[in-house]
Design an enzyme around this catalytic site. Structure first.
Site, short mmCIF file in Angstrom:
data_model
loop_
_atom_site.label_atom_id
_atom_site.label_comp_id
_atom_site.label_asym_id
_atom_site.label_seq_id
_atom_site.Cartn_x
_atom_site.Cartn_y
_atom_site.Cartn_z
N ASP A 1 -0.36 14.59 13.74
CA ASP A 1 -0.11 14.72 12.06
C ASP A 1 -1.43 14.35 11.38
OD1 ASP A 1 1.50 14.85 9.97
OD2 ASP A 1 1.89 12.88 9.72
N MET B 1 8.84 5.37 8.59
CA MET B 1 8.88 4.20 9.56
C MET B 1 8.65 2.65 8.98
SD MET B 1 6.04 3.61 12.68
CE MET B 1 6.51 4.84 13.30
N LEU C 1 0.86 -1.10 0.16
CA LEU C 1 0.02 0.05 -0.10
C LEU C 1 0.82 1.33 -0.08
CD1 LEU C 1 -2.85 -0.97 2.44
CD2 LEU C 1 -2.87 -0.84 -0.01
N GLY D 1 7.14 4.32 4.04
CA GLY D 1 7.35 5.66 4.52
C GLY D 1 8.69 5.67 5.27
#
Length: 611
Positions: free
Chosen positions: A138, A26, A21, A24
């Site tokens: 965020d 992390m 998907l 990022g």
């Protein structure tokens, strides 16, 4: 969604991966399906982060904190393994594009009725997040997913519990821990100051402004990121194009001083009071795109049967006669708990059961043969159900009839208490006129007063028995509904909702803990919502139980002297008084909790956020 590459595992824990998907800072996020058929999103942290003990500690804290957030307006945390060689967390998959995709690519700025529904959903999501003691930090369009039945807030990967341990000694965010996305950060985030719930309100205002206009209220970063951050911290937002009354409400959210921003309760009341034009909450073009997305999701489900997959995997292991054995790919760092299966009838153990080789996968590693399992995939059906997986809850059921019946019964329960208080008051006056050492039988109408006392005790016992039957039934319904509103957030098994009331000593604390969880799950937040009423009811109940226990074993006419009978009457009158107060407060408590749950059920039936 992208397909899996050769260096992706086939399984993570009890979840079969279907595709990527995204990726990022992390780690990676995969679309996966559980062994029970539920579609989920699995986030896997980067290996270099997993090797840092401090990150592991924070990641484990964040997962535990996120599990306290209900799943009605967010993506619920379903499973996690924070101790695995490569930690991961599985959340409910939200079938829909992000708000950023809708506004930037699919449709453009959304109409007023869409902004209203979005605002209601986001406020309720933040109420659930803040109720768990979290600040999202965020909130931005890419972290808001658009579904047919309303928005969903995702990505608690950088949320932090409001815990002094996560702050420096002066209460400020620790160095290097300033998080957020340029354009949707609050001034206090930009300046590295203390971040509170009000920070998310500022971000909410920026998201609503973006939704209504397609533009960021403080501009883009084309002039440099430092210029954008300066405008957020020091300049007023550009709200051109935002219709009234949204312009005033958004401007209120974007106030620089956190203490001057509105609360979520105020925002909820203001947004819900705005005109609802009716119809679907999303434009037709967006709804059509959601339908196409659902079809793609169905197509992404594993189209091959387990038998066919296993036959491909076994065939791929046996090279043709005389052919050289291809080099085995380097093992990939493991995910989740070990998996056991019969090697005589299955492929070799997956890489996470082998010793990791230095360097992991590399560009020269061979790809698996077409149609075979991805590297590191156990055969279908070999995994046992995860102990952390939670099946969907049944829908909430109305308790309005039970609540009304219980309130009426509690009201009736006060009648024998009040009548007994009147009878005992008359007995006390007649005893007071006698010598203290005399027998209580010397008073006038002794037999009639004795009979009246026993009759009222019998009536009270009959009503108490009815309450002992109806109260656990109502409380069990409250507990089951709360489990639907906020799955996996209640601390005790469903059976204890009824049983705990009848366990000595346990019934003096466990029902209160369950009530706290029920109230929080129903209200969607851990504070406010008339919680004082719950606490008042509980302490009145405890006082009545203690007083009743003290006066239960004797009656005024059973004593040998007038003085002893009068002392017993005083104790009984205290018990009756606390019983009346407890029953009255319990009526208000039952009505309040039942109406709160009925409101949630009615909202779900109407599809709040869809019209």
């Amino acid at each position: 969604m992208d397909g899996l590459s050769p260096d992706d595992p086939g399984w993570i824990g009890n979840y079969r991966l279907l595709g990527r998907l995204g990726e990022g800072g992390m780690g990676r996020v995969y679309l996966a399906r559980s062994d029970r058929g539920r579609t989920v999103a699995v986030k896997v942290v980067q290996e270099q982060l997993a090797r840092k003990p401090d990150f592991r500690r924070r990641f484990a804290q964040e997962v535990k904190a996120a599990q306290r957030v209900g799943g009605e307006w967010t993506a619920p945390v379903l499973d996690a393994d924070t101790e695995a060689p490569t930690p991961w967390v599985a959340t409910g998959y939200v079938a829909g594009p992000s708000l950023a995709e809708v506004v930037d690519k699919q449709y453009g700025p959304l109409p007023a009725n869409s902004v209203r529904a979005l605002g209601i959903g986001l406020v309720r999501a933040l109420q659930a997040i803040h109720g768990a003691g979290l600040v999202h930090r965020d909130l931005k369009p890419s972290n808001v997913l658009v579904t047919i039945d309303g928005p969903r807030v995702i990505d608690f990967g950088i949320a932090r519990a409001l815990d002094p341990a996560m702050q420096s000694t002066d209460g400020l965010t620790m160095t290097g821990a300033v998080v957020g996305s340029p354009g949707f950060m609050s001034p206090e985030q930009v300046r590295g100051e203390r971040v509170s719930f009000a920070s998310d309100v500022f971000c909410l205002g920026a998201v609503l402004a973006y939704t209504a206009t397609g533009k960021l209220p403080f501009g883009t970063g084309e002039g440099g990121i430092h210029s954008l951050l300066y405008r957020i911290a020091s300049e007023e937002p550009d709200l051109t194009g935002i219709p009234a009354p949204w312009d005033q409400l958004i401007a209120w959210c974007l106030v620089k001083d956190p203490s001057q921003r509105p609360s979520l309760e105020t925002l909820s009341a203001r947004i819900e009071s705005m005109e609802d034009t009716g119809g679907a909450w999303l434009p037709g073009e967006v709804l059509a795109e959601l339908g196409r997305h659902a079809v793609q999701l169905l197509n992404s489900e594993d189209p091959q049967s387990p038998q066919r997959l296993q036959s491909h995997a076994l065939a791929a292991q046996a090279p043709p006669a005389g052919a050289a054995q291809p080099p085995a790919p380097a093992p990939f760092q493991g995910f989740g708990p070990p998996v056991s299966y019969d090697p005589a009838h299955s492929p070799p153990p997956p890489p996470w059961q082998q010793s990791p080789a230095p360097g992991g996968f590399h560009a020269g590693s061979p790809s698996p043969p077409p149609g075979s399992l991805h590297a590191g995939s156990p055969p279908p059906g070999s995994l046992q159900p995860s102990p952390h997986y939670f099946s969907p809850r049944p829908p909430a059921r109305s308790a309005r009839g039970l609540g009304i019946g219980l309130a009426v019964l509690l009201g009736l329960y006060t009648l024998p208490l009040l009548l007994r208080g009147a009878v005992l008051g008359e007995v006390y006056l007649r005893l007071d006129a006698q010598d203290g050492t005399a027998s209580p039988g010397v008073i006038r109408d002794y037999g009639a007063l004795n009979f009246a006392t026993d009759a009222l005790d019998a009536l009270e016992s009959a009503l108490a028995l009815a309450l002992l039957i109806l109260w656990p039934i109502w409380f069990q319904r409250m507990r089951n509904n709360a489990d639907t509103f906020a799955p996996v957030r209640l601390r005790f098994a469903p059976g204890l909702a009824a049983g705990a009331w009848f366990i000595p000593f346990v019934n003096l604390f466990m029902p209160k803990q369950m009530t706290n969880d029920i109230w929080t799950a129903t209200a969607g937040r851990a504070r406010g919502a008339g919680r004082w009423l719950m606490h008042t009811w509980w302490w009145c109940w405890i006082l009545y139980v203690l007083a009743y226990s003290n006066s239960f074993f004797s009656s005024w006419y059973s004593h040998d002297t007038v003085s002893a009978a009068m002392s017993d009457i005083i104790d009984t009158q205290i018990t009756a008084s606390t019983g009346v107060i407890s029953a009255v407060v319990a009526v208000f408590f039952v009505k309040r909790l039942t109406s709160m749950q009925q409101k949630r059920i009615d909202e779900a039936a109407r599809g709040i956020g869809t019209a």
